[in-house]
Design a protein around this motif. Structure first.
Motif, PDB file in Angstrom:
ATOM      1  N   THR A 120      37.004  39.257  49.924  1.00 50.53           N
ATOM      2  CA  THR A 120      36.198  38.611  48.899  1.00 50.53           C
ATOM      3  C   THR A 120      34.903  38.556  49.385  1.00 50.53           C
ATOM      4  O   THR A 120      34.100  37.487  48.795  1.00 50.53           O
ATOM      5  CB  THR A 120      36.646  37.314  48.368  1.00 50.53           C
ATOM      6  OG1 THR A 120      36.687  36.444  49.473  1.00 50.53           O
ATOM      7  CG2 THR A 120      38.272  37.448  47.682  1.00 50.53           C
ATOM      8  N   ASN A 228      48.052  39.176  46.195  1.00 44.80           N
ATOM      9  CA  ASN A 228      48.570  38.078  45.532  1.00 44.80           C
ATOM     10  C   ASN A 228      47.317  36.947  45.714  1.00 44.80           C
ATOM     11  O   ASN A 228      46.664  36.359  45.044  1.00 44.80           O
ATOM     12  CB  ASN A 228      49.575  37.492  45.429  1.00 44.80           C
ATOM     13  CG  ASN A 228      50.044  36.891  44.271  1.00 44.80           C
ATOM     14  OD1 ASN A 228      49.313  36.570  43.293  1.00 44.80           O
ATOM     15  ND2 ASN A 228      51.391  36.560  43.930  1.00 44.80           N
ATOM     16  N   ASN A 231      43.677  38.254  45.084  1.00 49.73           N
ATOM     17  CA  ASN A 231      43.355  38.209  43.556  1.00 49.73           C
ATOM     18  C   ASN A 231      43.127  36.826  43.132  1.00 49.73           C
ATOM     19  O   ASN A 231      42.327  36.843  42.199  1.00 49.73           O
ATOM     20  CB  ASN A 231      44.410  38.850  42.783  1.00 49.73           C
ATOM     21  CG  ASN A 231      44.412  40.527  43.270  1.00 49.73           C
ATOM     22  OD1 ASN A 231      43.381  40.970  43.556  1.00 49.73           O
ATOM     23  ND2 ASN A 231      45.561  41.126  43.110  1.00 49.73           N
ATOM     24  N   THR A 232      44.135  35.956  43.568  1.00 49.35           N
ATOM     25  CA  THR A 232      43.906  34.470  42.968  1.00 49.35           C
ATOM     26  C   THR A 232      42.575  33.743  43.390  1.00 49.35           C
ATOM     27  O   THR A 232      41.941  33.363  42.443  1.00 49.35           O
ATOM     28  CB  THR A 232      45.138  33.588  43.635  1.00 49.35           C
ATOM     29  OG1 THR A 232      46.386  34.350  42.907  1.00 49.35           O
ATOM     30  CG2 THR A 232      45.015  32.378  43.058  1.00 49.35           C
ATOM     31  N   ARG A 234      39.832  35.420  44.164  1.00 49.24           N
ATOM     32  CA  ARG A 234      38.906  36.175  43.611  1.00 49.24           C
ATOM     33  C   ARG A 234      38.599  35.585  41.892  1.00 49.24           C
ATOM     34  O   ARG A 234      37.488  35.315  41.506  1.00 49.24           O
ATOM     35  CB  ARG A 234      38.705  37.851  43.515  1.00 49.24           C
ATOM     36  CG  ARG A 234      38.005  38.542  42.947  1.00 49.24           C
ATOM     37  CD  ARG A 234      38.247  40.027  43.089  1.00 49.24           C
ATOM     38  NE  ARG A 234      37.846  40.378  44.445  1.00 49.24           N
ATOM     39  CZ  ARG A 234      36.613  40.386  44.831  1.00 49.24           C
ATOM     40  NH1 ARG A 234      35.598  40.328  43.898  1.00 49.24           N
ATOM     41  NH2 ARG A 234      36.265  40.687  46.053  1.00 49.24           N
ATOM     42  N   SER A 235      39.723  35.385  41.386  1.00 51.54           N
ATOM     43  CA  SER A 235      39.840  34.928  40.141  1.00 51.54           C
ATOM     44  C   SER A 235      39.167  33.457  40.060  1.00 51.54           C
ATOM     45  O   SER A 235      38.363  33.096  39.178  1.00 51.54           O
ATOM     46  CB  SER A 235      41.151  34.872  39.478  1.00 51.54           C
ATOM     47  OG  SER A 235      41.736  36.213  39.236  1.00 51.54           O
ATOM     48  N   TRP A 236      39.611  32.827  40.920  1.00 52.53           N
ATOM     49  CA  TRP A 236      39.095  31.420  40.797  1.00 52.53           C
ATOM     50  C   TRP A 236      37.372  31.287  41.340  1.00 52.53           C
ATOM     51  O   TRP A 236      36.713  30.575  40.685  1.00 52.53           O
ATOM     52  CB  TRP A 236      39.757  30.472  41.973  1.00 52.53           C
ATOM     53  CG  TRP A 236      39.136  29.146  42.117  1.00 52.53           C
ATOM     54  CD1 TRP A 236      39.482  28.249  41.446  1.00 52.53           C
ATOM     55  CD2 TRP A 236      38.253  28.744  43.259  1.00 52.53           C
ATOM     56  NE1 TRP A 236      38.511  26.881  41.772  1.00 52.53           N
ATOM     57  CE2 TRP A 236      37.737  27.432  42.944  1.00 52.53           C
ATOM     58  CE3 TRP A 236      37.894  29.298  44.406  1.00 52.53           C
ATOM     59  CZ2 TRP A 236      37.203  26.501  43.720  1.00 52.53           C
ATOM     60  CZ3 TRP A 236      36.920  28.574  45.274  1.00 52.53           C
ATOM     61  CH2 TRP A 236      36.785  27.433  45.019  1.00 52.53           C
ATOM     62  N   THR A 238      35.191  33.699  40.478  1.00 54.06           N
ATOM     63  CA  THR A 238      34.539  34.331  39.581  1.00 54.06           C
ATOM     64  C   THR A 238      34.753  33.710  38.089  1.00 54.06           C
ATOM     65  O   THR A 238      33.903  34.494  37.192  1.00 54.06           O
ATOM     66  CB  THR A 238      34.679  35.675  39.644  1.00 54.06           C
ATOM     67  OG1 THR A 238      36.205  35.870  39.397  1.00 54.06           O
ATOM     68  CG2 THR A 238      34.395  36.418  40.753  1.00 54.06           C
ATOM     69  N   ASP A 239      35.509  32.596  37.975  1.00 54.68           N
ATOM     70  CA  ASP A 239      35.920  32.126  36.795  1.00 54.68           C
ATOM     71  C   ASP A 239      35.473  30.640  36.644  1.00 54.68           C
ATOM     72  O   ASP A 239      36.248  29.643  37.022  1.00 54.68           O
ATOM     73  CB  ASP A 239      37.440  32.488  36.289  1.00 54.68           C
ATOM     74  CG  ASP A 239      37.676  32.017  35.031  1.00 54.68           C
ATOM     75  OD1 ASP A 239      37.010  31.406  34.316  1.00 54.68           O
ATOM     76  OD2 ASP A 239      38.610  32.395  34.617  1.00 54.68           O
ATOM     77  N   LEU A 242      38.172  28.431  34.925  1.00 54.37           N
ATOM     78  CA  LEU A 242      39.427  28.367  35.744  1.00 54.37           C
ATOM     79  C   LEU A 242      38.993  27.081  36.786  1.00 54.37           C
ATOM     80  O   LEU A 242      40.030  26.220  36.945  1.00 54.37           O
ATOM     81  CB  LEU A 242      39.835  29.613  36.476  1.00 54.37           C
ATOM     82  CG  LEU A 242      40.804  29.314  37.232  1.00 54.37           C
ATOM     83  CD1 LEU A 242      42.185  28.873  36.721  1.00 54.37           C
ATOM     84  CD2 LEU A 242      41.307  30.719  37.928  1.00 54.37           C
ATOM     85  N   GLN A 243      37.807  27.035  37.094  1.00 56.45           N
ATOM     86  CA  GLN A 243      37.208  26.121  38.388  1.00 56.45           C
ATOM     87  C   GLN A 243      37.510  24.886  37.713  1.00 56.45           C
ATOM     88  O   GLN A 243      37.988  23.809  38.088  1.00 56.45           O
ATOM     89  CB  GLN A 243      35.992  26.414  38.708  1.00 56.45           C
ATOM     90  CG  GLN A 243      36.017  27.658  39.696  1.00 56.45           C
ATOM     91  CD  GLN A 243      34.530  27.931  40.019  1.00 56.45           C
ATOM     92  OE1 GLN A 243      33.516  27.316  39.890  1.00 56.45           O
ATOM     93  NE2 GLN A 243      34.284  29.330  40.419  1.00 56.45           N
TER      94      GLN A 243
END
Length: 272
Positions: A120, A228, A231-232, A234-236, A238-239, A242-243
């Motif tokens: 990342t 896994n 990806n988690t 990265r999702s957190w 960039t979102d 979600l944060q």
């Protein structure tokens, strides 16, 4: 030998190394309780003998109690989960700051975290691995080497063990906490994270899932399933939604954490 008016709480590691002494003390009227953090990987026969001789058994989580029952059959076990100390909420950082509070040990899987973070590097973040370098010097050296191998010296700090203001500074800077131990009886770092209003990533199948509970303040991951953790993260990263969702849940969880007074009351009730 202890007299019959005495109540003793013995750590499971110590008790399992001295089952005859446990039986002897209990036979003379001493009330011997065993505090078992988790079923021992080695010498299950000695552990079974000590548990059978004891007055009672205390575990720090339902997860740890279930593992003990699975190893030794039905046991009458008192579950007294650890408490949390009230703390000020974290302020967070820019860029986002990730902490992993645990001694540098293979079970704690810091190498897995470093590897995930290395994928990342296109995103802004910093991280701190906070825990003793002395528990397993060889593994600690591997963790530092991995940080250097990926060129992350300026982004991941390996702080060693921190206490007092230095540790609190890390908590207050943090936006996310990671505890992905392969085995964990409960995971007090999870409670400490939530006490600071910090969401947490944990590994499924460990007691850390119990500590996180149904707060919604983070998630439990199936690991080491390929990609896994990466990806988690990265999702957190960039979102923002979600944060915010995890952060809001973590702040709400602060109001429902069990204090140490409750833990002590559960133990005292069992002993009396």
């Amino acid at each position: 030998m202890l007299d019959g008016a005495t109540t003793v709480i013995a750590d499971g590691l110590v008790a399992s190394g001295a089952p005859d002494e446990i039986a002897g003390a209990a036979g003379k009227g001493t009330r011997v309780w065993i505090l078992s953090h988790m079923a021992l990987a080695d010498h299950p026969d000695l552990e079974a003998k000590a548990l059978a001789a004891a007055t009672g058994i205390i575990c720090p989580s339902a997860h740890a109690a279930a593992e003990l029952r699975a190893r030794h059959g039905h046991q009458d076990i008192v579950v007294a989960t650890p408490g949390a100390v009230e703390a000020d909420p974290a302020k967070g950082s820019q860029p986002q700051h990730i902490v992993a509070v645990a001694a540098l040990l293979p079970n704690k899987s810091q190498l897995e975290l470093v590897e995930a973070l290395s994928h990342t590097q296109d995103l802004p973040w910093t991280a701190a691995l906070i825990g003793s370098n002395d528990a397993d010097p060889r593994y600690a050296a591997e963790v530092r080497a991995a940080v250097e191998h990926h060129g992350l010296q300026n982004r991941i700090s390996v702080t060693g063990e921190l206490t007092g203001e230095a540790l609190e500074d890390q908590w207050h800077r943090a936006d996310l906490s990671v505890l992905i131990s392969r085995s964990e009886s409960y995971g007090m770092a999870v409670s400490e994270s939530l006490a600071h209003g910090i969401p947490v990533l944990v590994r499924k199948g460990t007691g850390a899932v119990e500590a996180l509970g149904k707060t919604g303040a983070g998630t439990a991951l199936e690991l080491p399933e390929t990609g896994n953790l990466t990806n988690t993260l990265r999702s957190w990263l960039t979102d923002p939604a979600l944060q915010d969702r995890w952060r809001t849940a973590a702040l709400k969880a602060r109001d429902h954490l069990q204090g140490w007074g409750t833990t002590a009351a559960i133990v005292l009730k069992a002993l009396t």
